[in-house]
Design a protein around this motif. Structure first.
Motif, PDB file in Angstrom:
ATOM      1  N   SER A 154       0.816  -1.221   0.000  1.00  0.00           N
ATOM      2  CA  SER A 154       0.000   0.000   0.000  1.00  0.00           C
ATOM      3  C   SER A 154       0.849   1.271   0.000  1.00  0.00           C
ATOM      4  CB  SER A 154      -0.957   0.001   1.187  1.00  0.00           C
ATOM      5  OG  SER A 154      -0.254  -0.305   2.366  1.00  0.00           O
ATOM      6  N   ASP A 155       2.135   1.161   0.302  1.00  0.00           N
ATOM      7  CA  ASP A 155       3.015   2.332   0.231  1.00  0.00           C
ATOM      8  C   ASP A 155       4.250   1.948  -0.572  1.00  0.00           C
ATOM      9  OD1 ASP A 155       1.899   2.247   3.409  1.00  0.00           O
ATOM     10  OD2 ASP A 155       1.555   4.079   2.261  1.00  0.00           O
ATOM     11  N   PRO A 156       4.117   1.936  -1.904  1.00  0.00           N
ATOM     12  CA  PRO A 156       5.201   1.392  -2.735  1.00  0.00           C
ATOM     13  C   PRO A 156       6.542   2.063  -2.434  1.00  0.00           C
ATOM     14  CG  PRO A 156       3.268   1.853  -4.065  1.00  0.00           C
ATOM     15  CD  PRO A 156       2.984   2.413  -2.700  1.00  0.00           C
ATOM     16  N   ALA A 157       7.551   1.231  -2.177  1.00  0.00           N
ATOM     17  CA  ALA A 157       8.862   1.758  -1.835  1.00  0.00           C
ATOM     18  C   ALA A 157       9.682   1.940  -3.103  1.00  0.00           C
ATOM     19  CB  ALA A 157       9.567   0.784  -0.887  1.00  0.00           C
ATOM     20  N   PRO A 158      10.345   3.080  -3.242  1.00  0.00           N
ATOM     21  CA  PRO A 158      11.169   3.301  -4.430  1.00  0.00           C
ATOM     22  C   PRO A 158      12.491   2.561  -4.301  1.00  0.00           C
ATOM     23  CG  PRO A 158      11.319   5.177  -2.959  1.00  0.00           C
ATOM     24  CD  PRO A 158      10.370   4.218  -2.307  1.00  0.00           C
ATOM     25  N   TYR A 159      13.055   2.227  -5.454  1.00  0.00           N
ATOM     26  CA  TYR A 159      14.385   1.627  -5.448  1.00  0.00           C
ATOM     27  C   TYR A 159      15.271   2.421  -6.402  1.00  0.00           C
ATOM     28  CZ  TYR A 159      18.354  -1.216  -6.477  1.00  0.00           C
ATOM     29  OH  TYR A 159      19.644  -1.609  -6.682  1.00  0.00           O
ATOM     30  N   ARG A 168      11.720  -7.111  -6.362  1.00  0.00           N
ATOM     31  CA  ARG A 168      10.342  -6.742  -6.034  1.00  0.00           C
ATOM     32  C   ARG A 168      10.347  -6.228  -4.596  1.00  0.00           C
ATOM     33  NH1 ARG A 168       5.393 -11.014  -6.581  1.00  0.00           N
ATOM     34  NH2 ARG A 168       6.747 -12.115  -5.102  1.00  0.00           N
ATOM     35  N   MET A 169       9.967  -4.950  -4.436  1.00  0.00           N
ATOM     36  CA  MET A 169       9.915  -4.331  -3.112  1.00  0.00           C
ATOM     37  C   MET A 169       8.502  -4.508  -2.562  1.00  0.00           C
ATOM     38  SD  MET A 169      12.955  -2.742  -3.112  1.00  0.00           S
ATOM     39  CE  MET A 169      12.847  -1.534  -1.809  1.00  0.00           C
ATOM     40  N   HIS A 170       8.420  -4.885  -1.300  1.00  0.00           N
ATOM     41  CA  HIS A 170       7.118  -4.973  -0.626  1.00  0.00           C
ATOM     42  C   HIS A 170       7.160  -3.996   0.533  1.00  0.00           C
ATOM     43  CE1 HIS A 170       6.056  -8.997  -2.432  1.00  0.00           C
ATOM     44  NE2 HIS A 170       7.358  -8.981  -2.606  1.00  0.00           N
ATOM     45  N   TYR A 171       6.226  -3.074   0.596  1.00  0.00           N
ATOM     46  CA  TYR A 171       6.280  -2.097   1.686  1.00  0.00           C
ATOM     47  C   TYR A 171       4.914  -1.592   2.084  1.00  0.00           C
ATOM     48  CZ  TYR A 171       8.823   0.836   4.878  1.00  0.00           C
ATOM     49  OH  TYR A 171       9.331   1.354   6.029  1.00  0.00           O
ATOM     50  N   SER A 228      22.250  -6.840  -2.348  1.00  0.00           N
ATOM     51  CA  SER A 228      22.933  -7.969  -1.703  1.00  0.00           C
ATOM     52  C   SER A 228      21.933  -9.089  -1.459  1.00  0.00           C
ATOM     53  CB  SER A 228      23.592  -7.540  -0.393  1.00  0.00           C
ATOM     54  OG  SER A 228      24.732  -6.743  -0.639  1.00  0.00           O
ATOM     55  N   ALA A 229      20.744  -8.721  -0.994  1.00  0.00           N
ATOM     56  CA  ALA A 229      19.708  -9.742  -0.780  1.00  0.00           C
ATOM     57  C   ALA A 229      19.365 -10.400  -2.114  1.00  0.00           C
ATOM     58  CB  ALA A 229      18.461  -9.117  -0.155  1.00  0.00           C
ATOM     59  N   ARG A 230      19.239  -9.586  -3.160  1.00  0.00           N
ATOM     60  CA  ARG A 230      18.891 -10.159  -4.467  1.00  0.00           C
ATOM     61  C   ARG A 230      19.958 -11.131  -4.937  1.00  0.00           C
ATOM     62  NH1 ARG A 230      17.754  -7.997 -10.567  1.00  0.00           N
ATOM     63  NH2 ARG A 230      19.486  -6.589 -10.215  1.00  0.00           N
ATOM     64  N   LEU A 231      21.218 -10.780  -4.757  1.00  0.00           N
ATOM     65  CA  LEU A 231      22.296 -11.642  -5.226  1.00  0.00           C
ATOM     66  C   LEU A 231      22.258 -12.994  -4.507  1.00  0.00           C
ATOM     67  CD1 LEU A 231      24.656 -12.016  -7.090  1.00  0.00           C
ATOM     68  CD2 LEU A 231      26.091 -10.729  -5.497  1.00  0.00           C
ATOM     69  N   THR A 240       5.323  -7.232   6.511  1.00  0.00           N
ATOM     70  CA  THR A 240       4.839  -6.684   5.239  1.00  0.00           C
ATOM     71  C   THR A 240       5.973  -6.040   4.429  1.00  0.00           C
ATOM     72  OG1 THR A 240       4.374  -4.555   6.304  1.00  0.00           O
ATOM     73  CG2 THR A 240       2.563  -6.140   6.183  1.00  0.00           C
ATOM     74  N   ASN A 241       7.127  -5.885   5.035  1.00  0.00           N
ATOM     75  CA  ASN A 241       8.206  -5.124   4.393  1.00  0.00           C
ATOM     76  C   ASN A 241       9.414  -5.996   4.104  1.00  0.00           C
ATOM     77  OD1 ASN A 241       6.398  -3.085   4.935  1.00  0.00           O
ATOM     78  ND2 ASN A 241       7.540  -2.260   6.663  1.00  0.00           N
ATOM     79  N   TYR A 242       9.638  -6.282   2.831  1.00  0.00           N
ATOM     80  CA  TYR A 242      10.754  -7.155   2.462  1.00  0.00           C
ATOM     81  C   TYR A 242      11.041  -7.015   0.967  1.00  0.00           C
ATOM     82  CZ  TYR A 242       6.959 -10.296   0.887  1.00  0.00           C
ATOM     83  OH  TYR A 242       5.844 -10.831   0.281  1.00  0.00           O
ATOM     84  N   VAL A 243      12.149  -7.596   0.530  1.00  0.00           N
ATOM     85  CA  VAL A 243      12.430  -7.667  -0.906  1.00  0.00           C
ATOM     86  C   VAL A 243      12.516  -9.134  -1.324  1.00  0.00           C
ATOM     87  CG1 VAL A 243      13.844  -5.567  -0.634  1.00  0.00           C
ATOM     88  CG2 VAL A 243      14.962  -7.711  -1.082  1.00  0.00           C
ATOM     89  N   ASP A 244      12.060  -9.391  -2.512  1.00  0.00           N
ATOM     90  CA  ASP A 244      12.254 -10.721  -3.091  1.00  0.00           C
ATOM     91  C   ASP A 244      12.415 -10.559  -4.592  1.00  0.00           C
ATOM     92  OD1 ASP A 244       8.764 -11.962  -2.958  1.00  0.00           O
ATOM     93  OD2 ASP A 244       9.670 -10.266  -4.007  1.00  0.00           O
TER      94      ASP A 244
END
Lengths: 551, 204
Positions: free
Chosen positions: A87-92, A439-442, A290-293, A420-424
């Protein structure tokens, strides 16, 4: 050097990323005798050629309103594609260059307070760090000495003192705001903002000339960046190989599945795949990458991502929330116009007033930056044109008189980790390199929203106490894309954390993640000085383990 | 690092650039003892060359509005920020061109706001004074704007909202122009200071 010549070499450490953490890790490891290869997706940017910091707005086609000042520095969104849900899209945002986002940072440098490491013990939320302030203190000392941080010894627990270059001075508006704070209570105090900016020459780099354009890039390198200090220090040892235009796409293990062995990367210009062999691997791409890698590095031993037996990689994403309020001080209207440029925007900071005693309605803390005068560094100062009524000759006169009286407050607030807040990895979208996109989840939680409400009230109270008029206030809190942390949190328990207290993977002993991914909970303060201190400590440990032959 | 000993230049085309230590140090101007090649003042003096390059690229941009629309915008500039004895006005400062260029590259929704807003303004002028806005007498034009500006902090109609937006963009364009920023506001910054600015005035 021919690029494919690095393939037969084995390096002691392969570092991915040359930003705040990668640069320092390279320096620390090389200075201790390690042979290091740094892979950086971007290229070198020559500050005296690339930064437009001194351009007048009227020399730019859109007067700076289309980001001309930093054009070409941030990653092209058409290539660095990602998705953002919640509901609050996080920018990257990525800054693909040697030095990463330190090229354009405003250099605010704060130590965390003792309490900031123990949120769970003190307030029952988040996770405690497995180390405390006293473990990091010597590394904060070294970080400040290396970076060159200006500031004053303020004797406040919320923001421990360090070793500083001469402090920034207050402009008249900042002084007036600072003096009014006692009306709000003793927990509101303004101190000189601490920044990694040379108020005197330091580290072989010149003194700042106070043009107020830090965030457009410092063309004289008076501001610390990984590119003007850490990476050159690493290269000076003769033991560092910096490879630019290299996108790491996977970490491969050896045949036992117990050790990381190769970093596979793509040559950005040609698309060719290469690999570099290392005794140890340190990721420093920033918490999102780093998480993505790690998530991209799947294998039969790690089907859910390298080093992810806990399932925590990508989770616990935190950052800061920003909210600003602008106005003018009545007593300064009609005053003489002087040069108020200094360093970018703020010379004063009110440290978290809720540090000793959290607010009754929310556990989060926030700090308030204070900036005043005729400096245009942030650009948002010009919003006052819409707050002065009318049009025509009188309107023009009123604007002219108001200009020297401008003041801006900027709150920067803590966010709590949440499921609710993580990256995958996005299951469908690919980035411009053909890799599964981030994919940002926020979602902002109730406590964040309560904090933002309080920010707005408090900033108005401060401005009015200082004899000011509010001219504009941000409608909602902005998610800060430059402060992400937490995606590979450190801890004692391998089932609930990704890294041990030295940023070493619980699952793969020769794998480290030395950037802000390791932070279990994160306060309201800018993360970079702590990122550097943590990376120094991790690199020192890694070097020792290599020397002993444990890795 | 044994590879740098032969002083090989970095290859920049076709392969990933692997920079040797010697090349890098030379490029950055860091002497082995850690000095700086150029002083702050010298680097600052080079900045205009970079900006001249940018200016050449920018001036070729085409605009968005028709000549009639541009005339209306120029009229709004004259009314909202007129020339006076202290400084040129927004029209003289080139703000109509600036707006034309900026709206050209803006989102469709923004372009629509301006197209509709200018059309609504025309309609309002016709209805209240029987003539197109740009051809009204100065006093009539001021009356039109005064009517629109009455609710500028809580606009009730699309046209009142357009007035707010036009005022905002005209002022933003003007105060980032040379006339507005340097002549009118007398902005002193964007230069080279030997020490941090500080408050010289006594506290009031």
């Amino acid at each position: 050097m021919n690029f494919c010549e690095i393939e037969p070499s084995e390096f002691d450490v392969g570092i991915v990323g040359s930003g705040a953490a990668g640069g320092i890790a390279a320096k620390e490891l090389c200075e201790r005798g390690a042979k290091v290869c740094v892979l950086e997706i971007g290229e070198w940017k020559d500050p005296s050629k690339v930064f437009r910091s001194h351009a007048w707005p009227f020399e730019l086609p859109y007067h700076g309103f289309r980001d001309e000042y930093t054009e070409g520095l941030y990653g092209d969104p058409a290539i660095f594609r990602y998705s953002s849900v919640g509901s609050d899209p996080a920018p990257y945002v990525i800054l693909p260059a040697v030095g990463g986002k330190t090229l354009l940072w405003a250099a605010h440098s704060w130590r965390f307070g003792r309490r900031d490491f123990r949120l769970r013990a003190l307030q029952g939320i988040g996770e405690d760090w497995p180390i405390g302030y006293q473990d990091l203190a010597p590394y904060y000392d070294r970080a400040e000495e290396f970076m060159g941080v200006c500031g004053r010894r303020d004797s406040l627990e919320v923001i421990p003192d360090g070793r500083f270059l001469p402090p920034l001075e207050f402009r008249c508006g900042e002084l007036q705001v600072g003096r009014a704070l006692s009306k709000l209570g003793p927990q509101f105090k303004m101190i000189s903002t601490r920044k990694a900016v040379n108020t005197m020459a330091h580290g072989g780099r010149p003194q700042c000339h106070f043009c107020g354009h830090c965030s457009r890039g410092c063309d004289v390198d008076a501001k610390y960046t990984s590119a003007n200090a850490a990476i050159p220090a690493a290269l000076r040892t003769g033991r560092c190989t910096l490879v630019t235009g290299a996108l790491a796409k996977a970490i491969l293990l050896d045949s036992t599945g117990n050790r990381a062995r190769d970093i596979v990367f793509i040559e950005v210009k040609s698309g060719r795949e290469r690999r570099v062999r290392c005794r140890a691997v340190a990721l420093a791409c920033g918490p999102v990458e780093s998480a993505r890698l790690l998530l991209l590095s799947t294998s039969k031993w790690f089907p859910q991502g390298l080093g992810n037996r806990s399932g925590e990689v990508g989770k616990n994403l935190q950052t800061t929330i920003n909210l600003g309020t602008s106005g003018y001080l009545k007593s300064l209207v009609g005053g003489r116009v002087v040069n108020d440029d200094g360093t970018d925007a703020y010379h004063g900071t009110i440290p978290n007033p809720y540090y000793e005693k959290p607010h009754a309605k929310f556990p989060n803390g926030y700090l308030i930056n204070v900036g005043s005068g005729t400096q245009l560094g942030y650009g948002g100062q010009l919003d006052f044109v819409s707050a002065v009524p009318g049009f025509g000759r009188q309107y023009k006169k009123n604007l002219r008189a108001t200009f020297p009286a401008l003041v801006t407050l900027g709150c920067q607030g803590q966010t709590l980790a949440s499921p609710t807040n993580y990256v995958d990895l996005d299951p469908a979208l690919r980035d411009g390199f053909g890799l599964p996109a981030i994919r940002m989840h926020y979602r902002l939680g109730e406590s964040e929203l309560a904090m933002v409400d309080d920010m707005r009230k408090v900033m108005r109270a401060i401005l009015e106490a200082a004899g000011g008029v509010v001219t504009s206030s941000d409608r909602s809190g902005g998610i800060d894309y430059s402060h992400y942390v937490g995606t590979c949190r450190m801890g004692i328990d391998p089932e609930r954390s990704v890294l041990n207290p030295y940023c070493q993977s619980h699952d793969v002993k020769n794998l480290f993640v030395v950037d802000g991914s390791s932070f279990p909970t994160y306060p309201e303060k800018n993360p970079t000085e702590t990122v550097i201190a943590v990376a120094m400590r991790a690199a020192e440990h890694l070097a020792e383990e290599l020397r002993k032959g444990n890795i | 690092m044994e590879r740098s000993a032969n002083g090989e230049k970095p290859r920049k085309t076709g392969t990933t650039c692997v920079i040797t230590r010697r090349e890098l140090l030379r490029w950055l101007g860091f002497a082995a003892v850690g000095g700086c090649a150029l002083s702050s003042r010298e680097i600052f003096a080079q900045a205009p060359r970079l900006v001249r390059r940018l200016r050449k690229n920018g001036s070729a941009t085409a605009g968005f509005f028709t000549p009639e629309q541009k005339k209306t915008i120029a009229t709004l500039c004259d009314l909202i920020l007129p020339a006076d004895s202290d400084s040129p006005g927004a029209r003289e400062a080139g703000v109509p061109d600036f707006i034309d260029r900026l709206i050209k590259v803006s989102e469709g929704a923004t372009q629509e706001v301006w197209t509709k807003g200018l059309a609504d303004l025309e309609q309002f002028a016709q209805k209240s004074h029987g003539s197109s806005f740009a051809t009204l007498e100065g006093a009539q034009q001021e009356r039109v704007l005064s009517a629109l500006a009455e609710n500028e902090f809580h606009p009730h109609s699309a046209l009142e909202s357009f007035f707010v937006e036009a005022k905002r963009l005209i002022a933003m364009g003007y105060y980032t122009s040379e006339a507005g920023l340097r002549k009118d506001l007398k902005f002193q910054g964007n230069t080279y200071l030997a020490q941090s600015p500080r408050c010289a005035e006594p506290a009031r």
